[in-house]
Scaffold this active site. Structure first.
Site, PDB file in Angstrom:
ATOM      1  N   THR A  88    -137.466  33.890 -12.073  1.00  0.00           N
ATOM      2  CA  THR A  88    -138.500  33.914 -13.104  1.00  0.00           C
ATOM      3  C   THR A  88    -138.692  32.484 -13.611  1.00  0.00           C
ATOM      4  O   THR A  88    -137.836  31.945 -14.316  1.00  0.00           O
ATOM      5  CB  THR A  88    -138.056  34.832 -14.269  1.00  0.00           C
ATOM      6  OG1 THR A  88    -137.583  36.060 -13.715  1.00  0.00           O
ATOM      7  CG2 THR A  88    -139.194  35.103 -15.229  1.00  0.00           C
ATOM      8  N   LYS A  94    -120.558  36.883 -26.537  1.00  0.00           N
ATOM      9  CA  LYS A  94    -120.532  35.413 -26.516  1.00  0.00           C
ATOM     10  C   LYS A  94    -121.589  34.785 -27.425  1.00  0.00           C
ATOM     11  O   LYS A  94    -121.386  33.679 -27.933  1.00  0.00           O
ATOM     12  CB  LYS A  94    -120.713  34.895 -25.084  1.00  0.00           C
ATOM     13  CG  LYS A  94    -119.489  35.112 -24.212  1.00  0.00           C
ATOM     14  CD  LYS A  94    -119.690  34.500 -22.838  1.00  0.00           C
ATOM     15  CE  LYS A  94    -118.358  34.445 -22.098  1.00  0.00           C
ATOM     16  NZ  LYS A  94    -118.425  33.598 -20.905  1.00  0.00           N
TER      17      LYS A  94
HETATM   18  P1  ATR Z   1    -125.792  35.902 -16.822  1.00  0.00           P
HETATM   19  O1  ATR Z   1    -125.507  35.816 -18.279  1.00  0.00           O
HETATM   20  O2  ATR Z   1    -124.644  36.432 -15.988  1.00  0.00           O
HETATM   21  O3  ATR Z   1    -126.328  34.645 -16.244  1.00  0.00           O
HETATM   22  P2  ATR Z   1    -128.374  37.175 -17.098  1.00  0.00           P
HETATM   23  O4  ATR Z   1    -128.682  36.485 -18.365  1.00  0.00           O
HETATM   24  O5  ATR Z   1    -128.727  38.606 -16.949  1.00  0.00           O
HETATM   25  O6  ATR Z   1    -126.857  37.090 -16.692  1.00  0.00           O
HETATM   26  O7  ATR Z   1    -129.065  36.342 -15.918  1.00  0.00           O
HETATM   27  C1  ATR Z   1    -128.990  36.770 -14.602  1.00  0.00           C
HETATM   28  C2  ATR Z   1    -129.521  35.665 -13.696  1.00  0.00           C
HETATM   29  O8  ATR Z   1    -129.408  36.062 -12.329  1.00  0.00           O
HETATM   30  C3  ATR Z   1    -130.997  35.343 -13.922  1.00  0.00           C
HETATM   31  O9  ATR Z   1    -131.213  33.996 -13.629  1.00  0.00           O
HETATM   32  C4  ATR Z   1    -131.659  36.255 -12.874  1.00  0.00           C
HETATM   33  O10 ATR Z   1    -132.938  35.826 -12.494  1.00  0.00           O
HETATM   34  P3  ATR Z   1    -134.230  36.221 -13.405  1.00  0.00           P
HETATM   35  O11 ATR Z   1    -134.161  35.347 -14.620  1.00  0.00           O
HETATM   36  O12 ATR Z   1    -135.386  35.915 -12.551  1.00  0.00           O
HETATM   37  O13 ATR Z   1    -134.063  37.672 -13.716  1.00  0.00           O
HETATM   38  C5  ATR Z   1    -130.693  36.096 -11.743  1.00  0.00           C
HETATM   39  N1  ATR Z   1    -130.724  37.173 -10.735  1.00  0.00           N
HETATM   40  C6  ATR Z   1    -130.181  38.401 -10.835  1.00  0.00           C
HETATM   41  N2  ATR Z   1    -130.355  39.090  -9.689  1.00  0.00           N
HETATM   42  C7  ATR Z   1    -131.018  38.264  -8.836  1.00  0.00           C
HETATM   43  C8  ATR Z   1    -131.491  38.385  -7.488  1.00  0.00           C
HETATM   44  N3  ATR Z   1    -131.298  39.491  -6.776  1.00  0.00           N
HETATM   45  N4  ATR Z   1    -132.124  37.327  -6.945  1.00  0.00           N
HETATM   46  C9  ATR Z   1    -132.315  36.187  -7.643  1.00  0.00           C
HETATM   47  N5  ATR Z   1    -131.899  36.016  -8.915  1.00  0.00           N
HETATM   48  C10 ATR Z   1    -131.256  37.044  -9.513  1.00  0.00           C
END
Ligand code: ATR
Length: 272
Positions: free
Chosen positions: A153, A66
């Site tokens: 984060t 993407k």
């Molecule tokens: P996508 O493109 O699907 O959004 P990504 O860029 O990997 O995937 O982002 C994943 C998101 O899910 C992020 O906001 C991540 O939080 P962090 O930025 O803190 O890593 C969040 N995320 C994934 N697993 C999580 C969990 N168990 N609890 C809270 N947030 C989670």
């Protein structure tokens, strides 16, 4: 020969897009075929160009391409620029038009299918990855009373807010304590792993809608949490999937398919 379309990604075998677009084409009487295109890592541009050379008219783009599709475009829509992600390509001679219909798909699912107004409401968006980024601009366009983005984060959330010139508030989950929202959208990938972002209790307003962009996972921990906190309505992301496809179909064919029967069909295949 019918016009050719496809979804390009890696992996791509699981994609529901061929089923959805075939149903749209049947419904609207459009003579087209829609397939799957697997591109190897590093071969996105070559694979797309081979498809174009073979007469391909348009593509949906899925993970992990993407972002690469943004750079490949010759004309980029405003919403694709804001999302920094492209899910729809349309080929017209040398012109490669690129758009992102994910956000408008979410908005249409919320407003039209679920009867959930965004304008004037308090919206909470969970996550700061690509899924969240893709829906911010279309949500803002609906002029919610507030848009708050929370992420595990903090820096990632803050960076995202800066790139939208502070058009929404960004913070941590803990900082949500004491606030209430009418619509809570889970754009994290936590549901994939069966996890729940650490949301404080009391953030779901009476009558609120909880929306998980994930689908096919049953009642995710997020939706279960929202229900226990009193959410009036729970929704998964299947409607968004169908609505983003409907918008892509419109870009390619200039016709708006009726998404409702296709959503019903898809729901049935998912539950089977
Ligand atoms: P996508 O493109 O699907 O959004 P990504 O860029 O990997 O995937 O982002 C994943 C998101 O899910 C992020 O906001 C991540 O939080 P962090 O930025 O803190 O890593 C969040 N995320 C994934 N697993 C999580 C969990 N168990 N609890 C809270 N947030 C989670």
């Amino acid at each position: 020969m019918p016009d050719q379309y496809a979804v390009i990604g890696n992996p791509v075998a699981h994609s529901k897009s061929p089923l959805i677009h075939a149903a749209f084409a049947r419904q609207t009487g459009q003579d087209l075929v829609y397939g799957r295109l697997l591109a190897l890592e590093g071969a996105f541009v070559a694979t797309v160009n081979a498809f174009r050379a073979g007469g391909g008219r348009g593509l949906n783009v899925t993970l992990p391409f993407k972002g690469e599709a943004v750079r490949f475009a010759t004309v980029l829509s405003e919403r694709a620029r804001a999302a920094q992600a492209v899910n729809t390509l349309k080929f017209d001679g040398d012109v490669i038009f690129a758009d992102n219909t994910d956000g408008v798909g979410l908005v249409n699912d919320l407003v039209r299918n679920l009867g959930c107004a965004i304008t004037g409401r308090r919206i909470l968006l969970l996550g700061a990855g690509g899924a969240a980024r893709g829906v911010i601009e279309p949500l803002l366009q609906q002029q919610p009373a507030q848009l708050v983005l929370a992420n595990r984060t903090l820096e990632k959330a803050q960076r995202l807010a800066q790139s939208f010139r502070g058009a929404f508030e960004a913070g941590t989950y803990a900082a949500l304590a004491g606030r209430r929202f009418d619509l809570v959208i889970n754009a994290t990938s936590a549901s994939l792993a069966g996890e729940l972002p650490p949301l404080p209790p009391g953030i779901i307003a009476p009558g609120a809608l909880a929306y998980d962009m994930m689908y096919g996972k049953g009642k995710t921990p997020f939706l279960a949490f929202a229900r226990s906190e009193g959410a009036a309505l729970l929704a998964d992301g299947l409607g968004m999937l169908v609505e983003q496809a409907a918008e892509s179909f419109f870009i390619w064919r200039g016709l708006r398919p009726d998404s409702a029967p296709v959503l019903t069909l898809l729901r049935r295949t998912l539950d089977a």
